[in-house]
Design a protein around this motif. Sequence first.
Motif, PDB file in Angstrom:
ATOM      1  N   TRP A  63       0.808  -1.216   0.000  1.00  0.00           N
ATOM      2  CA  TRP A  63       0.000   0.000   0.000  1.00  0.00           C
ATOM      3  C   TRP A  63       0.839   1.262   0.000  1.00  0.00           C
ATOM      4  CZ3 TRP A  63      -5.468   0.180   0.076  1.00  0.00           C
ATOM      5  CH2 TRP A  63      -6.066  -1.087   0.035  1.00  0.00           C
ATOM      6  N   SER A  64       2.114   1.143   0.294  1.00  0.00           N
ATOM      7  CA  SER A  64       3.069   2.248   0.191  1.00  0.00           C
ATOM      8  C   SER A  64       4.454   1.647   0.024  1.00  0.00           C
ATOM      9  CB  SER A  64       2.994   3.174   1.417  1.00  0.00           C
ATOM     10  OG  SER A  64       3.231   2.463   2.609  1.00  0.00           O
ATOM     11  N   ASN A  65       5.460   2.488  -0.194  1.00  0.00           N
ATOM     12  CA  ASN A  65       6.812   1.983  -0.428  1.00  0.00           C
ATOM     13  C   ASN A  65       7.233   1.055   0.714  1.00  0.00           C
ATOM     14  OD1 ASN A  65       6.764   3.572  -2.686  1.00  0.00           O
ATOM     15  ND2 ASN A  65       8.323   5.023  -1.979  1.00  0.00           N
ATOM     16  N   THR A  66       7.684  -0.140   0.366  1.00  0.00           N
ATOM     17  CA  THR A  66       7.902  -1.223   1.326  1.00  0.00           C
ATOM     18  C   THR A  66       9.315  -1.764   1.199  1.00  0.00           C
ATOM     19  OG1 THR A  66       5.556  -1.821   1.214  1.00  0.00           O
ATOM     20  CG2 THR A  66       7.056  -3.494   2.058  1.00  0.00           C
ATOM     21  N   SER A  67       9.863  -2.264   2.326  1.00  0.00           N
ATOM     22  CA  SER A  67      11.195  -2.856   2.285  1.00  0.00           C
ATOM     23  C   SER A  67      11.246  -4.141   3.096  1.00  0.00           C
ATOM     24  CB  SER A  67      12.252  -1.870   2.804  1.00  0.00           C
ATOM     25  OG  SER A  67      12.054  -1.592   4.170  1.00  0.00           O
ATOM     26  N   PHE A  68      12.079  -5.070   2.622  1.00  0.00           N
ATOM     27  CA  PHE A  68      12.370  -6.311   3.338  1.00  0.00           C
ATOM     28  C   PHE A  68      13.880  -6.404   3.510  1.00  0.00           C
ATOM     29  CE2 PHE A  68       8.669  -8.017   0.639  1.00  0.00           C
ATOM     30  CZ  PHE A  68       7.722  -7.566   1.546  1.00  0.00           C
ATOM     31  N   SER A  69      14.322  -6.846   4.681  1.00  0.00           N
ATOM     32  CA  SER A  69      15.742  -7.054   4.927  1.00  0.00           C
ATOM     33  C   SER A  69      15.917  -8.369   5.668  1.00  0.00           C
ATOM     34  CB  SER A  69      16.333  -5.901   5.740  1.00  0.00           C
ATOM     35  OG  SER A  69      17.708  -6.110   5.990  1.00  0.00           O
ATOM     36  N   SER A  70      16.563  -9.326   5.013  1.00  0.00           N
ATOM     37  CA  SER A  70      16.725 -10.664   5.565  1.00  0.00           C
ATOM     38  C   SER A  70      18.197 -10.957   5.824  1.00  0.00           C
ATOM     39  CB  SER A  70      16.157 -11.703   4.591  1.00  0.00           C
ATOM     40  OG  SER A  70      16.542 -13.019   4.970  1.00  0.00           O
ATOM     41  N   GLY A  71      18.485 -11.531   6.980  1.00  0.00           N
ATOM     42  CA  GLY A  71      19.843 -11.933   7.295  1.00  0.00           C
ATOM     43  C   GLY A  71      20.232 -13.263   6.699  1.00  0.00           C
ATOM     44  N   ALA A  72      19.313 -13.883   5.967  1.00  0.00           N
ATOM     45  CA  ALA A  72      19.583 -15.151   5.287  1.00  0.00           C
ATOM     46  C   ALA A  72      18.895 -15.098   3.922  1.00  0.00           C
ATOM     47  CB  ALA A  72      19.101 -16.327   6.135  1.00  0.00           C
ATOM     48  N   ASP A  73      18.134 -16.137   3.551  1.00  0.00           N
ATOM     49  CA  ASP A  73      17.418 -16.134   2.276  1.00  0.00           C
ATOM     50  C   ASP A  73      16.112 -15.349   2.388  1.00  0.00           C
ATOM     51  OD1 ASP A  73      19.370 -17.770   1.224  1.00  0.00           O
ATOM     52  OD2 ASP A  73      18.216 -19.616   1.471  1.00  0.00           O
ATOM     53  N   LEU A  74      15.690 -14.810   1.245  1.00  0.00           N
ATOM     54  CA  LEU A  74      14.391 -14.151   1.147  1.00  0.00           C
ATOM     55  C   LEU A  74      13.672 -14.782  -0.041  1.00  0.00           C
ATOM     56  CD1 LEU A  74      13.756 -10.303   1.330  1.00  0.00           C
ATOM     57  CD2 LEU A  74      12.260 -11.883   0.142  1.00  0.00           C
TER      58      LEU A  74
END
Length: 223
Positions: A63-74
């Motif tokens: 619904w708005s600018n989004t981010s994901f940050s994973s320390g392993a696989d995504l």
Amino acid sequence: FPVTIRGVVLVQGFTDLLDQVGGNTPLASFRQEGGLINFLSPISPQIVTTGSITFDGANLVLWSNTSFSSGADLIVLGTINSSAGDVPVTLSATAAGNLILDGAVGGTAALGALNVTATGGQIAINQGVTTLPGNTPLNPGANGSISLSAGGAVVLAGPIDTRGSLSRDTLIGGNVTVNSGGGPNQNIQIESNINTRGGSITFQDPVFFTGASILDTTAGNLS
């Protein structure tokens, strides 16, 4: 979910995320199994983990600018779309391991931009990405661009379209930039079409065509 959620999180079915997840204290991991997940946080929706992030068959609506940050696989095994086709939003995703987008990205409602980084592994785009630029995007950074940077290989198995799948005479598309690890078995592999209609296409490492492909920039640069 409140900001203070911690540990290993497993979510099933229809989910509304009304706040950032792991924003203050990263989760150990996050996994959504099936259903639909709406990212509704009014301030920078995000998921941050020290371990993996997995959307197992879940479809994501941004619904708005989004981010994901994973320390392993995504890994995203479902689709990813903006909430509305005429208000594209951006997605920034970073993984310390592999980053796999298995479902169509922007296939129903195009994203405004896609920025993907897999520092310790490969990137795989299996069903394609559609982005939509605008002269005055409502969301910052929604310029139709696609940036893919991996420590390993980058595999483009699905079509890339930075014009929102519009008529080829309608809109100039965003730029596409692809960077792989550059070492043995860390090349850029393409078996799909890329269409930017005026936007540039830049490959910063060796490219191998593993299937029939058309690269269409029209008046844009190809390098």
